[in-house]
Design an enzyme around this catalytic site. Structure first.
Site, mmCIF file in Angstrom:
data_model
loop_
_atom_site.group_PDB
_atom_site.id
_atom_site.type_symbol
_atom_site.label_atom_id
_atom_site.label_comp_id
_atom_site.label_asym_id
_atom_site.label_seq_id
_atom_site.Cartn_x
_atom_site.Cartn_y
_atom_site.Cartn_z
ATOM 1 C CB SER A 251 36.635 42.528 43.337
ATOM 2 O OG SER A 251 37.029 43.056 44.561
ATOM 3 C CG ASP B 42 31.111 25.372 46.258
ATOM 4 O OD1 ASP B 42 31.696 26.154 47.018
ATOM 5 O OD2 ASP B 42 31.281 24.148 46.265
ATOM 6 C CG HIS C 79 33.447 40.429 47.315
ATOM 7 N ND1 HIS C 79 33.328 40.219 45.956
ATOM 8 C CD2 HIS C 79 34.603 41.101 47.492
ATOM 9 C CE1 HIS C 79 34.387 40.722 45.352
ATOM 10 N NE2 HIS C 79 35.176 41.268 46.248
#
Ligand SMILES: *[C@@H]1O[C@H](CO)[C@@H](O)[C@H](O)[C@H]1NC(C)=O
Ligand SMILES: *[C@@H]1O[C@H](CO)[C@@H](O)[C@H](O)[C@H]1NC(C)=O
Length: 382
Positions: free
Chosen positions: A315, A239, A174
């Site tokens: 992250s 998900d 991401h």
């Protein structure tokens, strides 16, 4: 080609089960020991050019997913075809070119390696907090410039990554791709290594060096190409997307610094103290490298759930543990996961929150290792 034809195809449930030999259960005086994991082979099969991407997504430093451990366990196991699709990947080049590569999954000596591992997966991590849940800012050249902290790097998109070879950085997907598009800044991605700031024109002055003993700055290096698994790119539709929240960056030039190896993630109960560790550039403490460790609370096949304190910016950090490497007769740290982000989970009406790390499963190990080494021979032992 010759190498692939020697390998037997392997049903998907065997691939999923071929994790880790449970060496330690039989040893009463055990030190936490790296299990010998035999990993399957993930090989690229066909590569094609795609249209140049838009780079129009905003880099989000946090991913959220409502699907927690219970929800995750309800998903059926992916089929062999699905796994091949998830592990296929895109490669983004610094000149903006984009390719898609399909992979095949094979196994060496399947029958022998994977027997007696079927009993896995029943027991869950204890719901117990072992450690201190606080974070430590790491100060001082002595620490920041030395292993293991020196392997943490900052990405120009705001995340953290880890040096996993002389010229590869492991991070979260991401940080470069939002599931649909590449983020702004993904093409001109840079990686920052902390290094001491040069003193300006004050050579030999004892005073300055004692007044500002630890001024550090980032040395930025360009990224040549970036690999993102398809499991992340298509993941926005369901998900399980978080399962594939990892990416590998290749630097234009190798870095001399010592790197940390990747390894297959052992079960949580095999980790020393049940704990994981990671260091990252949390954005509430600008310029600081922040270290923390905490107990794993829940695990699924692909994810580790924990309550390590973390802020966006951390992250992409490599989650590591230190265990005894029997073959080399020494302690060794390895990255067994990638810190993904924070997650609110609806647990029968009660909201519960977790921080989530993506585990390096045998398949992901095979894929990332192939990206690093460019061959599968050096990737057979996780
Ligand atoms: C971009 O770089 C890659 C790898 O070096 C090369 O194969 C490709 O042809 C280049 N594309 C363009 C448009 O120059
Ligand atoms: C720095 O300090 C040391 C002792 O503290 C002294 O021996 C040395 O000459 C000093 N160097 C300079 C350039 O002042």
């Amino acid at each position: 080609n010759r190498s692939t034809s020697n390998m037997a195809f392997l049903p998907v449930f065997l691939i999923l089960l071929c994790t880790v030999k449970e060496v330690m259960l039989y040893n009463t005086f055990w030190k936490p020991t790296w299990p010998t994991a035999r990993v399957p082979v993930v090989l690229p099969q066909a590569t094609e050019y795609l249209n140049k991407p838009q780079f129009n997504a905003e880099a989000k430093l946090e991913v959220t997913s409502p699907c927690g451990p219970e929800c995750h366990r309800q998903f059926s196991l992916p089929t062999y075809e699905q796994l091949k699709e998830y592990l296929s990947y895109e490669t983004l080049y610094y000149n903006g070119s984009l390719t898609a590569t399909k992979v095949g999954i094979y196994s060496l000596n399947a029958g022998e390696q994977y027997r007696s591992q079927v009993a896995r997966g029943k027991s869950r991590a204890k719901r117990q907090i072992y450690g201190y849940d606080s974070r430590f800012s790491i100060f001082g050249k002595g620490f920041l410039l030395n292993y293991p902290f020196s392997t943490s790097v900052k990405l120009s998109t705001g995340c953290t990554g880890t040096l996993v070879s002389a010229k590869h950085i492991l991070t979260a997907a991401h940080c470069v791709h939002d599931g649909k598009n590449y983020v702004k800044g993904a093409q001109k991605l840079k990686v920052g290594f902390l290094k001491p700031k040069q003193k300006d024109n004050e050579k030999g002055s004892n005073q300055t060096s004692t007044l500002h003993p630890e001024k550090m700055k980032f040395q930025w290096m360009r990224v040549k190409r970036t690999h993102v698994p398809k499991g992340w790119i298509k993941g926005n539709a369901n998900d399980i997307g978080m399962d594939y929240d990892y990416a590998l960056l290749e630097l234009k030039k190798p870095h001399k610094r010592r790197y940390m190896k990747i390894g297959v993630s052992p079960a949580a109960r095999q980790l020393p103290g049940g704990r994981i560790h990671f260091s990252g550039y949390d954005n509430d403490r600008p310029g600081n490298l922040v270290y923390r460790f905490c107990a794993v609370k829940e695990e699924t096949y692909d994810l580790l759930y924990q309550h390590c304190d973390a802020q966006p910016g951390a992250s992409g950090s490599g989650v590591y543990v230190r265990m005894w490497k029997r073959e080399n007769r020494r302690w060794e740290r390895k990255i067994i996961g990638i810190f993904s982000g924070h997650q609110w989970v609806d647990n029968s009406g009660i909201p519960q929150d977790f921080n989530v790390a993506v585990r390096i499963t045998p398949l992901k190990y095979a894929q990332i290792c192939y990206w690093i080494k460019g061959n599968y021979i050096d990737c057979r032992d996780g």
